[in-house]
Write a protein that holds these residues in place. Structure first.
Motif, PDB file in Angstrom:
ATOM      1  N   MET A   1     -41.808  35.652  -6.257  1.00 22.64           N
ATOM      2  CA  MET A   1     -42.042  37.074  -6.383  1.00 22.64           C
ATOM      3  C   MET A   1     -42.970  37.509  -5.248  1.00 22.64           C
ATOM      4  N   LYS A   2     -42.721  38.701  -4.700  1.00 20.90           N
ATOM      5  CA  LYS A   2     -43.593  39.261  -3.672  1.00 20.90           C
ATOM      6  C   LYS A   2     -44.149  40.601  -4.144  1.00 20.90           C
ATOM      7  N   ILE A   3     -45.464  40.748  -3.978  1.00 19.17           N
ATOM      8  CA  ILE A   3     -46.152  41.986  -4.325  1.00 19.17           C
ATOM      9  C   ILE A   3     -46.739  42.559  -3.038  1.00 19.17           C
ATOM     10  N   ALA A   4     -46.476  43.830  -2.774  1.00 26.29           N
ATOM     11  CA  ALA A   4     -47.054  44.506  -1.607  1.00 26.29           C
ATOM     12  C   ALA A   4     -48.116  45.490  -2.080  1.00 26.29           C
ATOM     13  N   VAL A   5     -49.144  45.654  -1.239  1.00 31.96           N
ATOM     14  CA  VAL A   5     -50.199  46.630  -1.509  1.00 31.96           C
ATOM     15  C   VAL A   5     -50.364  47.478  -0.251  1.00 31.96           C
ATOM     16  N   THR A   6     -50.383  48.807  -0.419  1.00 31.18           N
ATOM     17  CA  THR A   6     -50.714  49.661   0.726  1.00 31.18           C
ATOM     18  C   THR A   6     -52.117  49.270   1.140  1.00 31.18           C
ATOM     19  N   TYR A   7     -52.348  49.022   2.435  1.00 29.95           N
ATOM     20  CA  TYR A   7     -53.549  48.294   2.841  1.00 29.95           C
ATOM     21  C   TYR A   7     -54.290  48.929   4.001  1.00 29.95           C
ATOM     22  N   GLU A   8     -55.629  49.019   3.849  1.00 31.04           N
ATOM     23  CA  GLU A   8     -56.499  49.421   4.942  1.00 31.04           C
ATOM     24  C   GLU A   8     -57.900  48.880   4.671  1.00 31.04           C
ATOM     25  N   ASN A   9     -58.420  48.110   5.601  1.00 27.64           N
ATOM     26  CA  ASN A   9     -59.794  47.582   5.516  1.00 27.64           C
ATOM     27  C   ASN A   9     -60.097  46.904   4.186  1.00 27.64           C
ATOM     28  N   GLY A  10     -59.169  46.118   3.689  1.00 34.28           N
ATOM     29  CA  GLY A  10     -59.388  45.364   2.460  1.00 34.28           C
ATOM     30  C   GLY A  10     -59.077  46.098   1.180  1.00 34.28           C
ATOM     31  N   ASN A  11     -58.819  47.398   1.279  1.00 33.24           N
ATOM     32  CA  ASN A  11     -58.601  48.211   0.080  1.00 33.24           C
ATOM     33  C   ASN A  11     -57.193  48.791   0.016  1.00 33.24           C
ATOM     34  N   ILE A  12     -56.880  49.359  -1.148  1.00 33.23           N
ATOM     35  CA  ILE A  12     -55.603  50.042  -1.347  1.00 33.23           C
ATOM     36  C   ILE A  12     -55.651  51.362  -0.593  1.00 33.23           C
ATOM     37  N   PHE A  13     -54.749  51.537   0.369  1.00 32.87           N
ATOM     38  CA  PHE A  13     -54.659  52.795   1.105  1.00 32.87           C
ATOM     39  C   PHE A  13     -54.065  53.839   0.173  1.00 32.87           C
ATOM     40  N   GLN A  14     -54.596  55.067   0.207  1.00 36.18           N
ATOM     41  CA  GLN A  14     -54.272  56.060  -0.816  1.00 36.18           C
ATOM     42  C   GLN A  14     -53.111  56.994  -0.517  1.00 36.18           C
ATOM     43  N   HIS A  15     -52.382  56.812   0.569  1.00 41.23           N
ATOM     44  CA  HIS A  15     -51.249  57.698   0.840  1.00 41.23           C
ATOM     45  C   HIS A  15     -50.067  56.861   1.327  1.00 41.23           C
ATOM     46  N   PHE A  16     -49.161  56.538   0.415  1.00 39.84           N
ATOM     47  CA  PHE A  16     -48.035  55.654   0.715  1.00 39.84           C
ATOM     48  C   PHE A  16     -47.300  56.059   1.986  1.00 39.84           C
ATOM     49  N   GLY A  17     -46.961  57.331   2.125  1.00 38.11           N
ATOM     50  CA  GLY A  17     -46.144  57.786   3.241  1.00 38.11           C
ATOM     51  C   GLY A  17     -46.803  57.665   4.601  1.00 38.11           C
ATOM     52  N   HIS A  18     -48.117  57.497   4.631  1.00 35.93           N
ATOM     53  CA  HIS A  18     -48.836  57.355   5.904  1.00 35.93           C
ATOM     54  C   HIS A  18     -49.436  55.963   6.059  1.00 35.93           C
ATOM     55  N   CYS A  19     -48.971  55.038   5.244  1.00 37.06           N
ATOM     56  CA  CYS A  19     -49.491  53.677   5.274  1.00 37.06           C
ATOM     57  C   CYS A  19     -49.056  52.986   6.566  1.00 37.06           C
ATOM     58  N   GLU A  20     -50.033  52.418   7.286  1.00 42.39           N
ATOM     59  CA  GLU A  20     -49.736  51.727   8.539  1.00 42.39           C
ATOM     60  C   GLU A  20     -49.576  50.225   8.358  1.00 42.39           C
ATOM     61  N   SER A  21     -50.054  49.686   7.230  1.00 44.44           N
ATOM     62  CA  SER A  21     -49.863  48.261   6.980  1.00 44.44           C
ATOM     63  C   SER A  21     -49.854  47.986   5.482  1.00 44.44           C
ATOM     64  N   PHE A  22     -49.215  46.894   5.157  1.00 41.85           N
ATOM     65  CA  PHE A  22     -49.146  46.414   3.779  1.00 41.85           C
ATOM     66  C   PHE A  22     -49.674  44.993   3.758  1.00 41.85           C
ATOM     67  N   LYS A  23     -50.319  44.627   2.669  1.00 35.11           N
ATOM     68  CA  LYS A  23     -50.660  43.231   2.462  1.00 35.11           C
ATOM     69  C   LYS A  23     -49.638  42.723   1.461  1.00 35.11           C
ATOM     70  N   ILE A  24     -48.925  41.690   1.857  1.00 32.83           N
ATOM     71  CA  ILE A  24     -47.853  41.148   1.016  1.00 32.83           C
ATOM     72  C   ILE A  24     -48.283  39.779   0.487  1.00 32.83           C
ATOM     73  N   TYR A  25     -48.176  39.636  -0.825  1.00 36.16           N
ATOM     74  CA  TYR A  25     -48.599  38.437  -1.533  1.00 36.16           C
ATOM     75  C   TYR A  25     -47.370  37.707  -2.069  1.00 36.16           C
ATOM     76  N   GLU A  26     -47.271  36.431  -1.801  1.00 34.49           N
ATOM     77  CA  GLU A  26     -46.225  35.581  -2.373  1.00 34.49           C
ATOM     78  C   GLU A  26     -46.811  34.951  -3.627  1.00 34.49           C
ATOM     79  N   VAL A  27     -46.158  35.183  -4.763  1.00 36.27           N
ATOM     80  CA  VAL A  27     -46.668  34.714  -6.049  1.00 36.27           C
ATOM     81  C   VAL A  27     -45.688  33.703  -6.646  1.00 36.27           C
ATOM     82  N   GLU A  28     -46.245  32.568  -7.095  1.00 38.49           N
ATOM     83  CA  GLU A  28     -45.455  31.551  -7.803  1.00 38.49           C
ATOM     84  C   GLU A  28     -46.222  31.122  -9.036  1.00 38.49           C
ATOM     85  N   ASP A  29     -45.533  31.012 -10.147  1.00 34.82           N
ATOM     86  CA  ASP A  29     -46.140  30.559 -11.402  1.00 34.82           C
ATOM     87  C   ASP A  29     -47.407  31.337 -11.749  1.00 34.82           C
TER      88      ASP A  29
END
Length: 134
Positions: A1-29
């Motif tokens: 499973m992969k979970i993405a978070v809108t990302y800026e400076n370690g935190n959740i970026f608050q505007h999806f449409g203007h998000c410049e990067s995502f932090k993507i997490y690979e999750v197992e078990d």
């Protein structure tokens, strides 16, 4: 499973449409096995759902998000956890433990007077690519 978070400076970026990067997490078990920050610069509102889908994302944690983006994510089969705030890593751990605080009803509302509100931010000047005059 992969979970993405809108990302800026370690935190959740608050505007999806203007998000410049995502932090993507690979999750197992139920545990994070890997994480990486990926650039989404140049994707824009309409292409971000496709960008996430191409990266194999199953779920998205974000702040404010508009109706069109919600529909595109639903069409791509990506589960949505909007209205979240705070540290990105902590939010993923909270989701995995069933304790993520989010607001399923939050929606980015764009206004015609040159200012809009997206989750926890308001802007009427250029900030993070958000010109504030839609």
């Amino acid at each position: 499973m992969k979970i993405a978070v809108t990302y800026e400076n370690g935190n959740i970026f608050q505007h999806f449409g203007h998000c410049e990067s995502f932090k993507i997490y690979e999750v197992e078990d139920g545990a994070v096995k890997s994480r990486q920050v990926v650039s989404a610069v140049g994707s824009g509102h309409g292409a971000l759902a496709g960008f996430l889908s191409e990266n194999g994302v199953d779920a998205l944690i974000c702040g404010g998000i508009g109706g069109g983006a919600r529909a595109a994510l639903a069409e791509a089969g990506i589960r949505l956890y909007p209205g979240a705030a705070g540290n990105a890593d902590d939010s993923v751990n909270a989701l995995l433990s069933g304790k993520l605080v989010y607001n399923p009803d939050v929606e980015c509302a764009h206004h015609h007077d040159g200012e809009h509100s997206c989750g926890e931010h308001h802007c009427s000047t250029d900030k993070h690519g958000c010109p504030g005059n839609h």
